[in-house]
Design a protein around this motif. Structure first.
Motif, PDB file in Angstrom:
ATOM      1  N   ARG A   1     -34.439  -8.394 -25.559  1.00 16.79           N
ATOM      2  CA  ARG A   1     -33.707  -7.184 -25.150  1.00 16.79           C
ATOM      3  C   ARG A   1     -33.193  -7.308 -23.722  1.00 16.79           C
ATOM      4  O   ARG A   1     -32.079  -6.926 -23.405  1.00 16.79           O
ATOM      5  CB  ARG A   1     -34.609  -5.961 -25.250  1.00 16.79           C
ATOM      6  N   LEU A   2     -34.039  -7.845 -22.853  1.00 20.01           N
ATOM      7  CA  LEU A   2     -33.669  -8.001 -21.450  1.00 20.01           C
ATOM      8  C   LEU A   2     -32.489  -8.950 -21.297  1.00 20.01           C
ATOM      9  O   LEU A   2     -31.540  -8.658 -20.563  1.00 20.01           O
ATOM     10  CB  LEU A   2     -34.871  -8.516 -20.655  1.00 20.01           C
ATOM     11  N   THR A   3     -32.509 -10.070 -22.011  1.00 22.02           N
ATOM     12  CA  THR A   3     -31.384 -11.001 -21.921  1.00 22.02           C
ATOM     13  C   THR A   3     -30.125 -10.394 -22.517  1.00 22.02           C
ATOM     14  O   THR A   3     -29.027 -10.652 -22.028  1.00 22.02           O
ATOM     15  CB  THR A   3     -31.698 -12.340 -22.614  1.00 22.02           C
ATOM     16  N   GLY A   4     -30.264  -9.581 -23.537  1.00 25.38           N
ATOM     17  CA  GLY A   4     -29.097  -8.877 -24.098  1.00 25.38           C
ATOM     18  C   GLY A   4     -28.504  -7.916 -23.076  1.00 25.38           C
ATOM     19  O   GLY A   4     -27.279  -7.835 -22.924  1.00 25.38           O
TER      20      GLY A   4
ATOM     21  N   GLU B   1     -24.329  -6.696 -18.902  1.00 27.69           N
ATOM     22  CA  GLU B   1     -23.980  -6.443 -17.499  1.00 27.69           C
ATOM     23  C   GLU B   1     -23.011  -7.500 -16.975  1.00 27.69           C
ATOM     24  O   GLU B   1     -22.062  -7.191 -16.267  1.00 27.69           O
ATOM     25  CB  GLU B   1     -25.236  -6.430 -16.624  1.00 27.69           C
ATOM     26  N   VAL B   2     -23.269  -8.764 -17.330  1.00 24.62           N
ATOM     27  CA  VAL B   2     -22.391  -9.849 -16.872  1.00 24.62           C
ATOM     28  C   VAL B   2     -20.986  -9.660 -17.444  1.00 24.62           C
ATOM     29  O   VAL B   2     -19.987  -9.827 -16.733  1.00 24.62           O
ATOM     30  CB  VAL B   2     -22.985 -11.221 -17.260  1.00 24.62           C
ATOM     31  N   ASP B   3     -20.899  -9.291 -18.718  1.00 28.87           N
ATOM     32  CA  ASP B   3     -19.580  -9.044 -19.316  1.00 28.87           C
ATOM     33  C   ASP B   3     -18.854  -7.901 -18.612  1.00 28.87           C
ATOM     34  O   ASP B   3     -17.651  -7.994 -18.332  1.00 28.87           O
ATOM     35  CB  ASP B   3     -19.717  -8.720 -20.804  1.00 28.87           C
ATOM     36  N   ASN B   4     -19.578  -6.823 -18.310  1.00 30.50           N
ATOM     37  CA  ASN B   4     -18.956  -5.685 -17.616  1.00 30.50           C
ATOM     38  C   ASN B   4     -18.464  -6.093 -16.231  1.00 30.50           C
ATOM     39  O   ASN B   4     -17.364  -5.720 -15.822  1.00 30.50           O
ATOM     40  CB  ASN B   4     -19.944  -4.524 -17.489  1.00 30.50           C
ATOM     41  N   HIS B   5     -19.272  -6.852 -15.512  1.00 31.78           N
ATOM     42  CA  HIS B   5     -18.867  -7.269 -14.171  1.00 31.78           C
ATOM     43  C   HIS B   5     -17.687  -8.240 -14.223  1.00 31.78           C
ATOM     44  O   HIS B   5     -16.804  -8.177 -13.364  1.00 31.78           O
ATOM     45  CB  HIS B   5     -20.051  -7.896 -13.422  1.00 31.78           C
ATOM     46  N   ASN B   6     -17.660  -9.118 -15.227  1.00 29.78           N
ATOM     47  CA  ASN B   6     -16.514 -10.019 -15.364  1.00 29.78           C
ATOM     48  C   ASN B   6     -15.234  -9.239 -15.629  1.00 29.78           C
ATOM     49  O   ASN B   6     -14.178  -9.558 -15.075  1.00 29.78           O
ATOM     50  CB  ASN B   6     -16.752 -11.026 -16.487  1.00 29.78           C
ATOM     51  N   ARG B   7     -15.321  -8.201 -16.467  1.00 30.28           N
ATOM     52  CA  ARG B   7     -14.138  -7.365 -16.725  1.00 30.28           C
ATOM     53  C   ARG B   7     -13.680  -6.668 -15.447  1.00 30.28           C
ATOM     54  O   ARG B   7     -12.481  -6.615 -15.146  1.00 30.28           O
ATOM     55  CB  ARG B   7     -14.443  -6.327 -17.808  1.00 30.28           C
ATOM     56  N   MET B   8     -14.626  -6.132 -14.687  1.00 30.45           N
ATOM     57  CA  MET B   8     -14.266  -5.464 -13.434  1.00 30.45           C
ATOM     58  C   MET B   8     -13.630  -6.435 -12.448  1.00 30.45           C
ATOM     59  O   MET B   8     -12.647  -6.102 -11.773  1.00 30.45           O
ATOM     60  CB  MET B   8     -15.495  -4.810 -12.799  1.00 30.45           C
ATOM     61  N   LEU B   9     -14.179  -7.651 -12.363  1.00 32.54           N
ATOM     62  CA  LEU B   9     -13.609  -8.640 -11.455  1.00 32.54           C
ATOM     63  C   LEU B   9     -12.208  -9.059 -11.886  1.00 32.54           C
ATOM     64  O   LEU B   9     -11.331  -9.266 -11.040  1.00 32.54           O
ATOM     65  CB  LEU B   9     -14.522  -9.866 -11.360  1.00 32.54           C
ATOM     66  N   ASP B  10     -11.985  -9.169 -13.189  1.00 34.31           N
ATOM     67  CA  ASP B  10     -10.637  -9.488 -13.669  1.00 34.31           C
ATOM     68  C   ASP B  10      -9.648  -8.397 -13.302  1.00 34.31           C
ATOM     69  O   ASP B  10      -8.535  -8.678 -12.839  1.00 34.31           O
ATOM     70  CB  ASP B  10     -10.641  -9.695 -15.182  1.00 34.31           C
ATOM     71  N   LEU B  11     -10.055  -7.137 -13.491  1.00 37.78           N
ATOM     72  CA  LEU B  11      -9.178  -6.021 -13.128  1.00 37.78           C
ATOM     73  C   LEU B  11      -8.910  -6.007 -11.629  1.00 37.78           C
ATOM     74  O   LEU B  11      -7.778  -5.763 -11.184  1.00 37.78           O
ATOM     75  CB  LEU B  11      -9.793  -4.686 -13.566  1.00 37.78           C
ATOM     76  N   MET B  12      -9.929  -6.282 -10.848  1.00 35.95           N
ATOM     77  CA  MET B  12      -9.760  -6.299  -9.406  1.00 35.95           C
ATOM     78  C   MET B  12      -8.832  -7.447  -8.995  1.00 35.95           C
ATOM     79  O   MET B  12      -8.007  -7.292  -8.088  1.00 35.95           O
ATOM     80  CB  MET B  12     -11.117  -6.444  -8.713  1.00 35.95           C
ATOM     81  N   GLY B  13      -8.932  -8.582  -9.679  1.00 37.68           N
ATOM     82  CA  GLY B  13      -8.043  -9.701  -9.393  1.00 37.68           C
ATOM     83  C   GLY B  13      -6.599  -9.356  -9.685  1.00 37.68           C
ATOM     84  O   GLY B  13      -5.694  -9.694  -8.906  1.00 37.68           O
ATOM     85  N   HIS B  14      -6.368  -8.651 -10.805  1.00 40.93           N
ATOM     86  CA  HIS B  14      -5.005  -8.230 -11.136  1.00 40.93           C
ATOM     87  C   HIS B  14      -4.473  -7.239 -10.102  1.00 40.93           C
ATOM     88  O   HIS B  14      -3.301  -7.309  -9.697  1.00 40.93           O
ATOM     89  CB  HIS B  14      -4.950  -7.616 -12.535  1.00 40.93           C
ATOM     90  N   ASP B  15      -5.331  -6.325  -9.688  1.00 45.32           N
ATOM     91  CA  ASP B  15      -4.914  -5.353  -8.667  1.00 45.32           C
ATOM     92  C   ASP B  15      -4.585  -6.055  -7.351  1.00 45.32           C
ATOM     93  O   ASP B  15      -3.615  -5.700  -6.674  1.00 45.32           O
ATOM     94  CB  ASP B  15      -6.002  -4.305  -8.439  1.00 45.32           C
TER      95      ASP B  15
ATOM     96  N   ARG C   1     -43.731  -9.844 -26.278  1.00 42.49           N
ATOM     97  CA  ARG C   1     -43.070 -10.340 -25.064  1.00 42.49           C
ATOM     98  C   ARG C   1     -41.728 -10.978 -25.385  1.00 42.49           C
ATOM     99  O   ARG C   1     -40.759 -10.809 -24.646  1.00 42.49           O
ATOM    100  CB  ARG C   1     -43.965 -11.339 -24.352  1.00 42.49           C
ATOM    101  N   VAL C   2     -41.666 -11.714 -26.487  1.00 40.69           N
ATOM    102  CA  VAL C   2     -40.400 -12.338 -26.886  1.00 40.69           C
ATOM    103  C   VAL C   2     -39.359 -11.268 -27.212  1.00 40.69           C
ATOM    104  O   VAL C   2     -38.193 -11.380 -26.815  1.00 40.69           O
ATOM    105  CB  VAL C   2     -40.617 -13.293 -28.082  1.00 40.69           C
ATOM    106  N   ILE C   3     -39.767 -10.225 -27.904  1.00 42.73           N
ATOM    107  CA  ILE C   3     -38.849  -9.134 -28.230  1.00 42.73           C
ATOM    108  C   ILE C   3     -38.353  -8.466 -26.950  1.00 42.73           C
ATOM    109  O   ILE C   3     -37.159  -8.176 -26.805  1.00 42.73           O
ATOM    110  CB  ILE C   3     -39.536  -8.115 -29.174  1.00 42.73           C
TER     111      ILE C   3
END
Length: 123
Positions: free
Chosen positions: A55-58, A63-77, A49-51
């Motif tokens: 994996r789930l938290t990774g 996903e959070v990093d990808n969404h932050n990048r998308m939001l930054d790009l959208m902010g620049h646009d 369960r810990v393993i």
């Protein structure tokens, strides 16, 4: 030779309780050995369960990093489109501040013609 006999008897006692339904405790097992076995199985289950949670938290972190990048790009646009829009509004202000009725008529006529063309194209 005596140690060989003890080895056989302990081995027979170990595999004596195996049946189709799983391992049955034989009378030669102490409750301490059974508790240790249950604890080991529980620890293995917890480790799995810990393993899985790791994996789930990774995956969540990725996903959070990808969404932050998308939001930054959208902010620049949005910033760049805000700049373009403010430039356009400045030009409209210049047009509307002039008192020339000819320029105003040309602008209104262009908008009406553009509206009619878009209306007939989408219809």
């Amino acid at each position: 030779m005596n140690s060989r006999r003890e080895y056989r008897s302990s081995r027979a006692a170990l595999f004596d309780g195996i049946e189709e339904g799983g391992i049955r405790a034989s009378p030669s097992y102490s409750s301490h050995e059974i508790d240790e076995h249950d604890n080991d199985r529980a620890m293995d289950g917890l480790q799995d369960r810990v393993i899985m949670l790791k994996r789930l938290t990774g995956d969540i972190h990725e996903e959070v990093d990808n969404h932050n990048r998308m939001l930054d790009l959208m902010g620049h646009d949005m910033d760049s489109s805000r700049g373009i829009l403010s430039g356009t509004m400045d030009k409209f202000k210049m047009v509307f501040e002039t008192k020339s009725s000819r320029r105003m008529f040309t602008l209104v006529a262009a908008f009406v013609i553009l509206f009619l063309i878009l209306y007939y194209l989408t219809r």
